[in-house]
Design a protein around this motif. Sequence first.
Motif, PDB file in Angstrom:
ATOM      1  N   GLU A 246       0.848  -1.196   0.000  1.00  7.70           N
ATOM      2  CA  GLU A 246       0.000   0.000   0.000  1.00  7.70           C
ATOM      3  C   GLU A 246       0.879   1.240   0.000  1.00  7.70           C
ATOM      4  OE1 GLU A 246      -2.765   1.186  -1.087  1.00  7.70           O
ATOM      5  OE2 GLU A 246      -3.627  -0.732  -0.474  1.00  7.70           O
ATOM      6  N   THR A 247       0.614   2.170  -0.896  1.00 10.35           N
ATOM      7  CA  THR A 247       1.288   3.474  -0.878  1.00 10.35           C
ATOM      8  C   THR A 247       0.555   4.448  -1.793  1.00 10.35           C
ATOM      9  OG1 THR A 247       3.267   4.715  -1.544  1.00 10.35           O
ATOM     10  CG2 THR A 247       2.962   2.589  -2.599  1.00 10.35           C
ATOM     11  N   VAL A 248       0.690   5.738  -1.462  1.00 11.79           N
ATOM     12  CA  VAL A 248       0.107   6.793  -2.307  1.00 11.79           C
ATOM     13  C   VAL A 248       0.785   6.797  -3.679  1.00 11.79           C
ATOM     14  CG1 VAL A 248       1.715   8.607  -1.521  1.00 11.79           C
ATOM     15  CG2 VAL A 248      -0.584   9.239  -2.288  1.00 11.79           C
ATOM     16  N   ALA A 249       2.025   6.303  -3.716  1.00 10.20           N
ATOM     17  CA  ALA A 249       2.784   6.246  -4.972  1.00 10.20           C
ATOM     18  C   ALA A 249       2.403   4.968  -5.708  1.00 10.20           C
ATOM     19  CB  ALA A 249       4.281   6.290  -4.680  1.00 10.20           C
ATOM     20  N   SER A 250       1.256   5.006  -6.384  1.00  8.79           N
ATOM     21  CA  SER A 250       0.668   3.773  -6.933  1.00  8.79           C
ATOM     22  C   SER A 250       1.596   3.037  -7.894  1.00  8.79           C
ATOM     23  CB  SER A 250      -0.664   4.098  -7.633  1.00  8.79           C
ATOM     24  OG  SER A 250      -0.460   5.030  -8.682  1.00  8.79           O
ATOM     25  N   ALA A 251       2.505   3.757  -8.546  1.00 11.55           N
ATOM     26  CA  ALA A 251       3.420   3.116  -9.503  1.00 11.55           C
ATOM     27  C   ALA A 251       4.318   2.081  -8.821  1.00 11.55           C
ATOM     28  CB  ALA A 251       4.281   4.168 -10.197  1.00 11.55           C
ATOM     29  N   ILE A 252       4.635   2.306  -7.554  1.00 11.63           N
ATOM     30  CA  ILE A 252       5.556   1.394  -6.856  1.00 11.63           C
ATOM     31  C   ILE A 252       4.837   0.611  -5.762  1.00 11.63           C
ATOM     32  CG2 ILE A 252       7.719   2.528  -7.475  1.00 11.63           C
ATOM     33  CD1 ILE A 252       7.634   4.010  -4.764  1.00 11.63           C
ATOM     34  N   ARG A 253       3.563   0.376  -5.981  1.00 10.75           N
ATOM     35  CA  ARG A 253       2.773  -0.439  -5.041  1.00 10.75           C
ATOM     36  C   ARG A 253       2.977  -1.910  -5.422  1.00 10.75           C
ATOM     37  NH1 ARG A 253      -2.520  -2.043  -5.408  1.00 10.75           N
ATOM     38  NH2 ARG A 253      -3.658  -2.292  -3.446  1.00 10.75           N
ATOM     39  N   ILE A 254       4.159  -2.401  -5.085  1.00 11.85           N
ATOM     40  CA  ILE A 254       4.607  -3.726  -5.527  1.00 11.85           C
ATOM     41  C   ILE A 254       5.229  -4.456  -4.333  1.00 11.85           C
ATOM     42  CG2 ILE A 254       6.296  -4.916  -7.014  1.00 11.85           C
ATOM     43  CD1 ILE A 254       5.823  -2.661  -9.087  1.00 11.85           C
ATOM     44  N   GLY A 255       4.790  -5.688  -4.095  1.00  9.25           N
ATOM     45  CA  GLY A 255       5.219  -6.395  -2.893  1.00  9.25           C
ATOM     46  C   GLY A 255       6.223  -7.509  -3.114  1.00  9.25           C
ATOM     47  N   ASN A 256       6.455  -7.860  -4.395  1.00  9.49           N
ATOM     48  CA  ASN A 256       7.363  -8.979  -4.654  1.00  9.49           C
ATOM     49  C   ASN A 256       8.090  -8.781  -5.983  1.00  9.49           C
ATOM     50  OD1 ASN A 256       8.699 -11.393  -4.383  1.00  9.49           O
ATOM     51  ND2 ASN A 256       6.917 -12.677  -4.843  1.00  9.49           N
ATOM     52  N   PRO A 257       9.092  -7.874  -5.992  1.00  9.91           N
ATOM     53  CA  PRO A 257       9.741  -7.474  -7.241  1.00  9.91           C
ATOM     54  C   PRO A 257      10.419  -8.634  -7.978  1.00  9.91           C
ATOM     55  CG  PRO A 257      10.762  -6.381  -5.325  1.00  9.91           C
ATOM     56  CD  PRO A 257       9.611  -7.154  -4.821  1.00  9.91           C
ATOM     57  N   VAL A 258      10.264  -8.660  -9.304  1.00  6.02           N
ATOM     58  CA  VAL A 258      10.891  -9.745 -10.081  1.00  6.02           C
ATOM     59  C   VAL A 258      12.401  -9.605 -10.141  1.00  6.02           C
ATOM     60  CG1 VAL A 258       8.954 -10.373 -11.589  1.00  6.02           C
ATOM     61  CG2 VAL A 258      10.508  -8.579 -12.295  1.00  6.02           C
ATOM     62  N   ARG A 259      12.904  -8.369 -10.077  1.00  9.37           N
ATOM     63  CA  ARG A 259      14.359  -8.175 -10.165  1.00  9.37           C
ATOM     64  C   ARG A 259      14.979  -8.036  -8.775  1.00  9.37           C
ATOM     65  NH1 ARG A 259      16.933  -9.323 -15.096  1.00  9.37           N
ATOM     66  NH2 ARG A 259      15.329  -9.138 -16.698  1.00  9.37           N
ATOM     67  N   TRP A 260      14.451  -8.789  -7.844  1.00 14.69           N
ATOM     68  CA  TRP A 260      14.878  -8.759  -6.439  1.00 14.69           C
ATOM     69  C   TRP A 260      16.392  -8.937  -6.299  1.00 14.69           C
ATOM     70  CZ3 TRP A 260      11.164  -9.648  -2.127  1.00 14.69           C
ATOM     71  CH2 TRP A 260      11.807  -9.703  -0.878  1.00 14.69           C
ATOM     72  N   GLU A 261      16.901 -10.059  -6.813  1.00 16.42           N
ATOM     73  CA  GLU A 261      18.328 -10.373  -6.648  1.00 16.42           C
ATOM     74  C   GLU A 261      19.206  -9.333  -7.330  1.00 16.42           C
ATOM     75  OE1 GLU A 261      19.129 -12.610  -4.624  1.00 16.42           O
ATOM     76  OE2 GLU A 261      17.104 -13.461  -4.424  1.00 16.42           O
ATOM     77  N   ASP A 262      18.805  -8.915  -8.526  1.00 14.38           N
ATOM     78  CA  ASP A 262      19.594  -7.938  -9.280  1.00 14.38           C
ATOM     79  C   ASP A 262      19.660  -6.600  -8.543  1.00 14.38           C
ATOM     80  OD1 ASP A 262      20.090  -9.653 -11.471  1.00 14.38           O
ATOM     81  OD2 ASP A 262      18.111  -9.212 -12.294  1.00 14.38           O
ATOM     82  N   ALA A 263      18.538  -6.203  -7.953  1.00  9.88           N
ATOM     83  CA  ALA A 263      18.501  -4.924  -7.233  1.00  9.88           C
ATOM     84  C   ALA A 263      19.394  -4.989  -5.993  1.00  9.88           C
ATOM     85  CB  ALA A 263      17.069  -4.588  -6.831  1.00  9.88           C
ATOM     86  N   MET A 264      19.338  -6.090  -5.270  1.00  7.36           N
ATOM     87  CA  MET A 264      20.167  -6.222  -4.077  1.00  7.36           C
ATOM     88  C   MET A 264      21.650  -6.239  -4.461  1.00  7.36           C
ATOM     89  SD  MET A 264      17.837  -5.986  -1.928  1.00  7.36           S
ATOM     90  CE  MET A 264      18.825  -6.015  -0.438  1.00  7.36           C
ATOM     91  N   ALA A 265      21.953  -6.882  -5.592  1.00 13.23           N
ATOM     92  CA  ALA A 265      23.341  -6.923  -6.068  1.00 13.23           C
ATOM     93  C   ALA A 265      23.814  -5.520  -6.450  1.00 13.23           C
ATOM     94  CB  ALA A 265      23.464  -7.874  -7.259  1.00 13.23           C
ATOM     95  N   ALA A 266      22.937  -4.743  -7.103  1.00 10.85           N
ATOM     96  CA  ALA A 266      23.300  -3.377  -7.496  1.00 10.85           C
ATOM     97  C   ALA A 266      23.617  -2.542  -6.261  1.00 10.85           C
ATOM     98  CB  ALA A 266      22.175  -2.730  -8.295  1.00 10.85           C
TER      99      ALA A 266
END
Length: 361
Positions: A246-266
């Motif tokens: 839940e967030t006012v920023a509807s574009a990033i109202r995402i609970g399970n990102p597909v690029r999880w590992e890549d983002a953590m690596a970055a």
Amino acid sequence: MSETSARNLPVVEGAAFTGTHVPLIERYRERLPFAPGDPLVSLQEGSTPLLRAPLISEMVGARVRLKLEGANPTGSFKDRGMTCAVSAAVRDGARAVICASTGNTAASAAAYAARAGITCAVIVPEGKIAQGKLAQTLIHGARVIALQGNFDQALTLVRELTDTHPIVLVNSVNEFRIEGQKTAAFEIQEALEGELDALCIPVGNAGNITSYWRGFTEVGMAPRMFGFQAEGAMPLVLGHPVEHPETVASAIRIGNPVRWEDAMAAARDSRGSIRMVTDSEILAAFRLLASKEGMFCEPASAASVAGLLKYGAEGAEQVVCVLTGRGLKDPETAIAHNDGRVIPCPVELEAIEEAVLGDGS
Ligand code: AN7
């Protein structure tokens, strides 16, 4: 031009474009998986401005610039990835593309599919995408399906659907999306001659932070990657998926990102981080950008600046905040959250005088 292109006219060669603004695939062809002569579906995306932010610079004690991705043809950074994903789909003979979306991917996919003359379907969380994005998607002629669920559920379903049907998935699981979006890092490298200490970026499905890091790595840069998620949708901060984001920023109202590992690596490899900003911090940055820097972005985009203001530049001298989408995408949120008001006025000079010059009471 290959016979696989959906129809003859709109899929054109880069050389057909004139002026200084060349299609992104043309500009960076050597670093993208396209050969000369490949069909090219472009709306002349990319080459976006990098705007100085004097007030924010002063507030954080660094030279801060804003990468204005809202200047792309459909008003968000998604166009960089979509020109590549749709061009590749057409090259491979696809007749249809599909995505799950919080709104911007849908608008972009719909536009590029229209340009290519292929069909497009989008699955969006019912009642949870901003009006501008819905308007775009509909006018471009995509089939819009409102799922009685959230983005993560929509993405799970389209992934299953595309496993068994010949429809190309254009979410950021599609490698061409990441390849296209990495070009924003190339533009920053050129504009700043490689001098950048930190990049601040909103994180939803985590495709964009993945793309920027890939792009910087390819040109030998290593700015710290500071990603920001909204408090109610911060799986990467918590370390586990969020079932009801839940967030006012509807574009990033995402609970399970597909690029999880890549983002953590970055974040890890750049000595950066993925941290949280609250909705009220996002809205404060959203208003500040519009009222003091003259830049109207959408709420999700303001998360980058909200994070910079919250945590500081941490010693960085040169900072870029990515403003991922244009404010006009989401007029409802801007109308609901501002310090102004609309003053009604009868057709009389005195009333106008009072309205314009009075103390506003
Ligand atoms: C304005 O459109 O996920 O971390 O389905 O629209 O690459 O997901 C949008 C995401 C930031 C987050 N800012 O980027 C979609 C979608 C804006 C966005 C993000 C999105 P990613």
